[in-house]
Design an enzyme around this catalytic site. Structure first.
Site, mmCIF file in Angstrom:
data_model
loop_
_atom_site.group_PDB
_atom_site.id
_atom_site.type_symbol
_atom_site.label_atom_id
_atom_site.label_comp_id
_atom_site.label_asym_id
_atom_site.label_seq_id
_atom_site.Cartn_x
_atom_site.Cartn_y
_atom_site.Cartn_z
ATOM 1 C CG HIS A 172 -0.514 0.132 2.309
ATOM 2 N ND1 HIS A 172 -0.383 1.426 3.162
ATOM 3 C CD2 HIS A 172 -0.301 -0.661 3.435
ATOM 4 C CE1 HIS A 172 -0.118 1.556 4.271
ATOM 5 N NE2 HIS A 172 0.255 0.038 4.646
ATOM 6 C CG ASP A 182 2.443 0.826 7.893
ATOM 7 O OD1 ASP A 182 1.999 0.610 6.788
ATOM 8 O OD2 ASP A 182 1.500 0.519 8.975
ATOM 9 C CD GLU A 219 -3.054 -1.385 5.007
ATOM 10 O OE1 GLU A 219 -2.734 -2.746 5.624
ATOM 11 O OE2 GLU A 219 -2.757 -0.375 5.594
ATOM 12 C CD GLU A 220 -2.036 2.073 7.422
ATOM 13 O OE1 GLU A 220 -2.883 1.715 8.234
ATOM 14 O OE2 GLU A 220 -0.768 2.048 7.491
ATOM 15 C CG ASP A 248 1.592 -3.020 5.419
ATOM 16 O OD1 ASP A 248 2.047 -1.847 5.479
ATOM 17 O OD2 ASP A 248 0.588 -3.188 5.750
ATOM 18 C CG HIS A 330 -0.561 2.612 12.465
ATOM 19 N ND1 HIS A 330 -1.676 2.176 12.546
ATOM 20 C CD2 HIS A 330 -0.018 2.296 11.199
ATOM 21 C CE1 HIS A 330 -1.920 1.332 11.470
ATOM 22 N NE2 HIS A 330 -0.800 1.297 10.623
HETATM 23 ZN ZN LIG Z 1 0.682 -0.718 6.378
#
Ligand SMILES: [Zn+2]
Length: 405
Positions: A172, A182, A219-220, A248, A330
Site C-alpha cells: 500500500h 509503514d 489500506e489504512e 507492507d 502508526h
Molecule cells: Zn501498512
C-alpha cells in the site's frame, strides 16, 4: 478505556460498544511497545511517552473494505452479511499515548485489574469506575473520496489466453503521517523489484506466468483499495491467480517475520536460503530461523487470501523480539529521519527485503508447476483445527470474560 494489543483495535471498540460504552479511549501501554521492551524513540524503535498509535476502528474483522461499497453493484450486506452502519463505530473513539493515559489510569479506583492486565506503569492498575472522569470529544468526518490503485502488468507466455496464470505483488501507498516503515519501506522495495524486472525484460527474459505489481491506496482506512480491486476482478482472479506476495512494513528492524500459506512455505525458505543477512553474515534462512506464521488479516492480502482463496505471503523485518508489533507503528515518529539514523542507516535491510520479494515473485512466476507441497499443507491444516478447537473451548482467550475475537 482499553489497552492496545492481542486483538485488532476495531474489535475492542465493537466489544465495548456492544456492552454500552459511551466512548472508547485506546492507549499504548509501555509494557507492550514502550520502554519495557527497549530503547524508545529517538534512540530505539520503541514507543516514547508521547507516541500515539492511530488506526482504523472499522469493524474490519466482520467485513474489510469500503463499508459503503461505492464501486460495486453489491452492498456490504450482499458481500459479507453486515449492513454498512453495522461496520463502523457509533460511539467516539480516540487513541492515546501512555503519557496522556497515565493520569487517568493512576486515579482509577475500584478492584485490582486481573494479573495479566498490569502494564508497565509504576502503580497498581485498577478497574474503576472513577474517580477519574473523562469527557471525550472527537471531531471526524465521513466522506466519499476517490482513491487510486496503480497496477503494472508483465505479460507471461500465455497472456491474453485461457491458459494464462497470474502471480500478484502488492504494497500500500497511503500512510498515517510520514510512514517511513509503514508502508514506504515496502514501497521502495516494490519500486526496486519493478526496476529489476524491467532490467530482466530488456535482456530478453520473460516470465512463464503473468505478473501484476500493484500499489494499493486506502489500506489504512480499512484495506479499501486492495479489497475493491479483488472484488472487482474476483472471477478472473479465482480462475487465474496462483499466488499473492504482500509487503507492507518492509523494514522496521532486522528480524524477518514471515506469514504464509502452507503451500508457499517451501518457496519462502528456499529464497531465504539463497540470500545473506547483512548483520550476521549468515544465510538469511539461518538468521531468521525459518519460523512461518499463520496469516489472518491486517494488510492487503486479506481479500486475496480470505475471500478469494489465493495462497499468500506477507514479509517484514521487525525489531528484535518485537513479536510483530513495534513501537513507532502508526505514529508521527515513523519518519525518514528515524530510519536514516536508527532503523536501517545503511538501508541494507531495504535492499534485502527487495531481493527476497523479487526472488519469490520471479521464482513463482517462472516455474511451470505450481508448488503445493501436500505434507506441509496437511500438517498445517491439522494445526489450524487444533487452534480452532482451543478457541472454541475458550482456553487462553476468554479467562472467564468471553469476548468476540
Ligand atoms: Zn501498512
Amino acid at each position: 478505556m482499553v489497552r492496545y494489543g492481542r486483538c485488532f483495535r476495531g474489535l475492542k471498540v465493537m466489544n465495548a460498544e456492544r456492552r454500552g460504552a459511551a466512548a472508547v479511549i485506546i492507549y499504548s501501554d509501555p509494557a507492550d511497545d514502550g520502554f519495557t521492551q527497549g530503547k524508545v524513540y529517538p534512540d530505539g524503535p520503541w514507543r516514547p511517552r508521547t507516541g500515539v498509535q492511530r488506526g482504523s476502528a472499522q469493524f474490519a474483522s466482520l467485513c474489510a473494505g469500503d463499508v459503503a461499497r461505492i464501486y460495486s453493484k453489491a452492498s456490504a450486506l450482499d458481500l459479507c452479511g453486515y449492513a454498512t452502519e453495522d461496520l463502523v463505530p457509533k460511539i467516539p473513539v480516540l487513541p492515546m499515548s501512555w503519557g496522556d493515559a497515565e493520569p487517568i489510569l493512576r486515579r482509577l479506583g475500584g478492584a485490582d485489574a486481573p494479573g495479566g492486565f498490569q502494564g508497565g506503569l509504576d502503580f497498581p492498575y485498577k478497574l474503576g469506575p472513577g474517580p477519574s472522569v473523562v469527557r471525550v470529544m472527537v471531531e471526524s468526518t465521513m466522506k466519499a473520496r476517490a482513491i487510486w490503485n496503480v497496477c503494472a502488468v508483465v505479460p507471461g507466455k500465455h497472456y491474453g489466453t485461457e491458459d494464462d496464470r497470474m502471480v500478484l505483488l502488492g504494497n500500500h501507498r497511503d500512510a498515517w503521517v510520514f510512514g517511513a516503515s509503514d508502508p514506504n519501506s515496502g514501497t521502495s522495495a516494490m519500486i526496486e523489484v519493478a526496476k529489476g524486472i524491467g532490467r530482466l525484460l530488456r535482456k530478453g527474459w520473460r516470465p512463464h506466468r503473468t505478473m501484476k505489481i500493484c500499489s494499493w491506496d486506502g489500506e489504512e482506512y480499512g484495506l479499501l483499495g486492495s479489497t475493491a480491486w479483488g472484488e472487482t476482478y474476483e472471477e478472473e482472479l479465482r480462475a487465474k491467480a496462483v499466488s499473492y506476495f504482500n509487503m507492507d512494513v518492509a523494514v522496521a528492524g532486522t528480524e524477518l517475520v514471515v506469514g504464509a500459506s502452507p503451500s508457499l512455505e517451501k518457496l519462502v525458505r528456499e529464497a531465504a536460503a539463497s540470500l545473506t543477512d547483512p548483520v550476521s553474515g549468515k544465510p538469511l534462512l539461518e538468521a531468521w530461523g525459518g519460523l512461518i506464521r499463520t496469516l489472518g488479516t491486517g494488510s492487503d492480502y486479506t481479500v486475496f487470501l480470505d475471500r478469494i482463496g489465493i495462497p499468500s505471503v506477507d514479509l517484514a523485518f521487525k525489531p528484535q523480539g518485537s513479536n510483530s508489533s513495534y513501537g513507532l507503528y502508526h505514529s508521527v515518529y515513523d519518519s525518514f529521519s528515524w530510519m536514516e539514523r536508527v532503523g536501517d542507516p545503511a538501508f541494507e535491510y531495504h535492499a534485502l527485503a527487495a531481493r527476497l520479494w523479487g526472488l519469490l515473485a520471479i521464482r513463482a512466476a517462472g516455474r511451470s508447476v505450481v508448488e503445493v507441497h501436500p505434507p506441509t499443507v496437511a500438517g498445517r491444516l491439522a494445526l489450524y483445527l487444533e487452534e480452532l478447537q482451543e478457541l472454541r473451548a475458550g482456553r487462553g482467550v476468554c479467562e472467564g470474560h468471553c469476548f468476540e475475537i
